[in-house]
Scaffold this active site. Sequence first.
Site, PDB file in Angstrom:
ATOM      1  N   PRO A   1       0.846  -1.208   0.000  1.00 61.70           N
ATOM      2  CA  PRO A   1       0.000   0.000   0.000  1.00 61.70           C
ATOM      3  C   PRO A   1       0.873   1.248   0.000  1.00 61.70           C
ATOM      4  O   PRO A   1       1.484   1.598   1.004  1.00 61.70           O
ATOM      5  CB  PRO A   1      -0.806  -0.140   1.296  1.00 61.70           C
ATOM      6  CG  PRO A   1       0.005  -1.036   2.167  1.00 61.70           C
ATOM      7  CD  PRO A   1       0.766  -1.946   1.273  1.00 61.70           C
TER       8      PRO A   1
ATOM      9  N   VAL B   1       2.054   5.096  -0.051  1.00 59.77           N
ATOM     10  CA  VAL B   1       1.738   6.463   0.368  1.00 59.77           C
ATOM     11  C   VAL B   1       2.846   7.342  -0.194  1.00 59.77           C
ATOM     12  O   VAL B   1       4.022   6.980  -0.108  1.00 59.77           O
ATOM     13  CB  VAL B   1       1.686   6.599   1.896  1.00 59.77           C
ATOM     14  CG1 VAL B   1       1.486   8.051   2.298  1.00 59.77           C
ATOM     15  CG2 VAL B   1       0.572   5.745   2.478  1.00 59.77           C
TER      16      VAL B   1
ATOM     17  N   ASP C   1       5.863   2.122   2.038  1.00 62.62           N
ATOM     18  CA  ASP C   1       4.944   1.025   2.298  1.00 62.62           C
ATOM     19  C   ASP C   1       4.268   1.272   3.646  1.00 62.62           C
ATOM     20  O   ASP C   1       4.923   1.212   4.692  1.00 62.62           O
ATOM     21  CB  ASP C   1       5.726  -0.295   2.307  1.00 62.62           C
ATOM     22  CG  ASP C   1       4.834  -1.522   2.437  1.00 62.62           C
ATOM     23  OD1 ASP C   1       3.665  -1.374   2.861  1.00 62.62           O
ATOM     24  OD2 ASP C   1       5.317  -2.628   2.132  1.00 62.62           O
ATOM     25  N   HIS C   2       2.956   1.500   3.613  1.00 63.84           N
ATOM     26  CA  HIS C   2       2.250   1.858   4.846  1.00 63.84           C
ATOM     27  C   HIS C   2       2.097   0.680   5.803  1.00 63.84           C
ATOM     28  O   HIS C   2       1.689   0.855   6.954  1.00 63.84           O
ATOM     29  CB  HIS C   2       0.874   2.436   4.508  1.00 63.84           C
ATOM     30  CG  HIS C   2       0.448   3.540   5.432  1.00 63.84           C
ATOM     31  ND1 HIS C   2       0.815   3.591   6.751  1.00 63.84           N
ATOM     32  CD2 HIS C   2      -0.309   4.647   5.221  1.00 63.84           C
ATOM     33  CE1 HIS C   2       0.297   4.666   7.323  1.00 63.84           C
ATOM     34  NE2 HIS C   2      -0.382   5.328   6.415  1.00 63.84           N
ATOM     35  N   ARG C   3       2.413  -0.520   5.355  1.00 65.73           N
ATOM     36  CA  ARG C   3       2.411  -1.660   6.280  1.00 65.73           C
ATOM     37  C   ARG C   3       3.581  -1.567   7.257  1.00 65.73           C
ATOM     38  O   ARG C   3       3.499  -2.049   8.395  1.00 65.73           O
ATOM     39  CB  ARG C   3       2.506  -2.982   5.504  1.00 65.73           C
ATOM     40  CG  ARG C   3       1.345  -3.275   4.580  1.00 65.73           C
ATOM     41  CD  ARG C   3       1.626  -4.504   3.744  1.00 65.73           C
ATOM     42  NE  ARG C   3       2.842  -4.356   2.931  1.00 65.73           N
ATOM     43  CZ  ARG C   3       3.327  -5.316   2.155  1.00 65.73           C
ATOM     44  NH1 ARG C   3       2.719  -6.499   2.089  1.00 65.73           N
ATOM     45  NH2 ARG C   3       4.421  -5.105   1.452  1.00 65.73           N
TER      46      ARG C   3
END
Length: 430
Positions: free
Chosen positions: A225, A227, A401-403
Amino acid sequence: MRFPLPDVGEGLVEAEILTWHVQVGQTVKVNDIFVEIETSKAAVELPAPYEGVVTELLAKPGETVAVGTPIIVFDIDPNGAPASDNGGGGTKIGEESADGRIQSLVGYGPRTGAATRRARKGAAPVVVEAPAPKPEPEPVLVPAGGYVPLAKPPVRKLAKELGVDLRSLAADGQVITRDDVQRAATPEPAAAPIVVAGERERRVPVRGVRKATAKAVTESAYTAPHVTEFLTIDVTPMMELRARLKNHPGFRDVKLTPLAFAAKAVCLAVRRTPDINALWDEQAGEIVYKSYVHLGIAAATPRGLVVPKVHDADQMSLRELGEAIEALTVKARDGKTTPAEMANGTFTITNVGVFGVDTGTPIINPGESAILALGAIRDMPWVVDGQVVPRKVCQLSLSFDHRVIDGQQGSEFLADVGALLADPSIAITY
């Protein structure tokens, strides 16, 4: 002796034959370069593992071959032992020899005869018969004569685009140049242009670097994901420092670009935000925090986009980073980047500014968690001490990576990089 296409990288499954450097009937020695191949990561030259005569070329230039498929046949010693500089050793590539060494691609080959074990004192030697060789598939023959013209990858690409047959341009052993191809592609003056239906389009097979890039960015875009955050900064102090360093004795012979300053800023900022340099391991269900920075530098080449790595960039000085980036960029453009130089990155910088672009939303490289885009440096109006003055201004964009990385960590990292480029003197506080 048939030689199979080896895995020259990490788990590669296929490669494209670019150029044969030998022809049928030619005698080669151990370590002579006999073929250039293109993997999904780099162009690689393969050295001959045997001394002998080339009897067959089993693949054509432009053909994609699976790893393990025979690509060439050598006529070596009639007794089956390759005449190489390893003393005629009989260990196959990748296997452990009697002295404990792992045989590499260069200088070693299989021996098809019987092997003799060293006997215990007072006992007769024990002879172990080698297993019977497996039947081999029928070869794919090259055109009559087996001659393949010599040309660098960019020249081959140009010839393919212009529809020029390289075999018609040079005699045996002559290296074809870009000018040769362009002259051959220039048509004779005609009374009137002839338009043929279907020639307004061309189709190019998706393979090599382009195929690998497409697969990587697609997987990244639909797995991590993304950002993306943006920051506009005044880099006038950095450009002034760069100008001063050009006359410094320690930097006079170094091509010190804004990219080198950005690389140093990234390495310093990672110390304060280590999450940027971490990795999401889906299979293990873990986040892997890395205490080293293998810095990827995105480079546009005639073969497509490649990302060679400056390993342990965080241990380098500004000068060392400048030298390493320049060396890797030159190798990448020449198509000489090795698979090892393309592997194990932890963070990437893409310099879109060299194309006059202000910013972008870069896609994270697989195996990493963030990527920084460095935009063009322009003269723009800027407010300094309440006055509007012309300054050197640049835009940065960070995709992460928003994880792995929350908005706070991403913002802090981007702010640190920007601060270091806006005022390099604060580096002594890190």
